[in-house]
Write an enzyme that holds these catalytic residues in place. Structure first.
Site, mmCIF file in Angstrom:
data_model
loop_
_atom_site.group_PDB
_atom_site.id
_atom_site.type_symbol
_atom_site.label_atom_id
_atom_site.label_comp_id
_atom_site.label_asym_id
_atom_site.label_seq_id
_atom_site.Cartn_x
_atom_site.Cartn_y
_atom_site.Cartn_z
ATOM 1 N N LYS A 80 0.865 -1.196 0.000
ATOM 2 C CA LYS A 80 0.000 0.000 0.000
ATOM 3 C C LYS A 80 0.898 1.242 0.000
ATOM 4 C CE LYS A 80 -4.207 1.496 2.408
ATOM 5 N NZ LYS A 80 -5.042 1.863 1.286
HETATM 6 N N1 PMP Z 1 -7.716 -1.810 -2.975
HETATM 7 C C1 PMP Z 1 -7.153 -0.606 -2.799
HETATM 8 C C2 PMP Z 1 -6.383 -0.006 -3.914
HETATM 9 C C3 PMP Z 1 -7.328 0.084 -1.583
HETATM 10 O O1 PMP Z 1 -6.772 1.278 -1.407
HETATM 11 C C4 PMP Z 1 -8.091 -0.514 -0.556
HETATM 12 C C5 PMP Z 1 -8.286 0.216 0.742
HETATM 13 N N2 PMP Z 1 -7.265 -0.039 1.651
HETATM 14 C C6 PMP Z 1 -8.636 -1.783 -0.789
HETATM 15 C C7 PMP Z 1 -8.435 -2.397 -2.006
HETATM 16 C C8 PMP Z 1 -9.395 -2.496 0.289
HETATM 17 O O2 PMP Z 1 -8.498 -2.961 1.262
HETATM 18 P P1 PMP Z 1 -8.954 -3.155 2.770
HETATM 19 O O3 PMP Z 1 -10.167 -3.973 2.732
HETATM 20 O O4 PMP Z 1 -7.819 -3.842 3.420
HETATM 21 O O5 PMP Z 1 -9.213 -1.802 3.311
#
Ligand code: PMP
Length: 319
Positions: A159
């Site tokens: 991320k």
């Molecule tokens: N894809 C992206 C690109 C994101 O930024 C997020 C948000 N964090 C998600 C998917 C969903 O991830 P999560 O369920 O861990 O928040």
């Protein structure tokens, strides 16, 4: 007179009021996008008088993974980071739904693109927070002209702050074209994910979601939904490549993420999905999801970390 406690944050080794946490304009992560972060939610449960952080350990494990990709050394274990976050929420006196934003970043104020031999720092912020996108109606989404970043370009599994330029390009294009959200394809034309959400497609009673090798963030809500679909709704889940036009013929579609939570999709590229509203599965999933994240389902209580040492009784119950 008692004053409200200021919102506190963890910043480069100290706990300070949020307004005092500042970085210099030459900070490496600001110039080159060399940071990685998390988005975590905490849910206030009025009946329990308790604030629950949702799957915080898994988020901090992912921060460790992202940091490894960026060659960032974290000085705290995921377990320690969970406790530091609970402490911030407690000391900031937060008794409502909240959002937690940790970031690990290259902190030197220098010119020079690289990952090695740089000072690594960490901050964690907390803030009261409501819905990120409207989840009471089905979203109208458009397939983006922007392709999802590839694992050999900027890995989506980490991320990384810099990678969010890709998301921002797609999201702004979608909003300016009158959609609520974008769905991005990878360079092979396969469905990857939304700008900040993973995707589930339902066809003939089966749920499909792109595998983690399709340039997606390995979402924690995605994992939660896979479990809830299988165990609570009895719907089989298959991880496989999804074509763009499968989205046009799906029975139901939804986007999911910590911010977006469960966001049913009503149309893709102006083609209605199902009857164009929130579908049966989307509806059922929202119900069980909100029960789970608020700490109301004992089977999943291990995903919910209580923040406050003592439950705060509802005001009406105080005599
Ligand atoms: N894809 C992206 C690109 C994101 O930024 C997020 C948000 N964090 C998600 C998917 C969903 O991830 P999560 O369920 O861990 O928040």
């Amino acid at each position: 007179m008692e004053t409200e406690s200021p919102i506190l944050c963890y910043f480069e080794g100290n706990v300070v009021p949020l307004k005092d946490a500042k970085v210099g304009i030459l900070t490496h992560a600001m110039s080159y996008g060399t940071g990685c972060f998390e988005g975590i939610r905490a849910y206030w449960n009025e009946e329990h008088g308790q604030l629950y952080m949702f799957r915080t350990l898994e988020h901090y494990q992912r921060l460790h993974h992202s940091s490894r990709v960026l060659m960032i050394q974290l000085r705290h274990t995921p377990e320690e980071l969970v406790e530091m976050t609970a402490d911030l929420l407690r000391r900031s006196g937060i008794y409502t739904d909240a959002y937690i934003r940790p970031m690990a970043y290259k902190a030197d104020e220098i010119i020079g693109v690289r990952l090695h031999n740089l000072r690594d720092e960490l901050y964690i912020t907390v803030q009261p927070f409501g819905n990120y996108i409207d989840i009471d109606r089905a979203l109208n989404v458009g397939v983006s002209s922007w392709k999802r970043i590839d694992d050999n370009m900027i890995p989506a599994r980490a991320k990384v702050t810099g990678g969010y330029v890709n998301s921002a390009l797609a999201k702004t294009e979608a909003l300016m074209n009158g959609f609520d959200e974008a769905i991005m394809l990878d360079s092979n034309g396969h469905v990857s994910e939304g700008s900040a959400e993973n995707l589930f497609m339902f066809r003939n009673g089966v749920a499909y979601t792109p595998p983690v090798t399709e340039n997606i963030l390995e979402g924690i809500t995605r994992l939660t939904i896979m479990t809830l679909l299988r165990e609570e709704l009895g719907i089989p889940v298959v991880e496989r490549v999804i074509d763009r036009t499968e989205l046009y013929v799906a029975d139901e579609l939804l986007l999911c993420g910590t911010g977006a939570q469960i966001a049913p999709v009503g149309s893709v590229d102006h083609r209605p999905v199902g009857n164009g509203g929130v579908g049966e599965i989307g509806h059922a999933l929202q119900k069980v999801y909100f029960d789970v994240v608020k700490g109301n389902v004992p089977k999943y209580a291990h995903w919910c970390t209580p923040v406050h040492a003592e439950a705060r009784k509802p005001l009406a119950a105080v005599s």
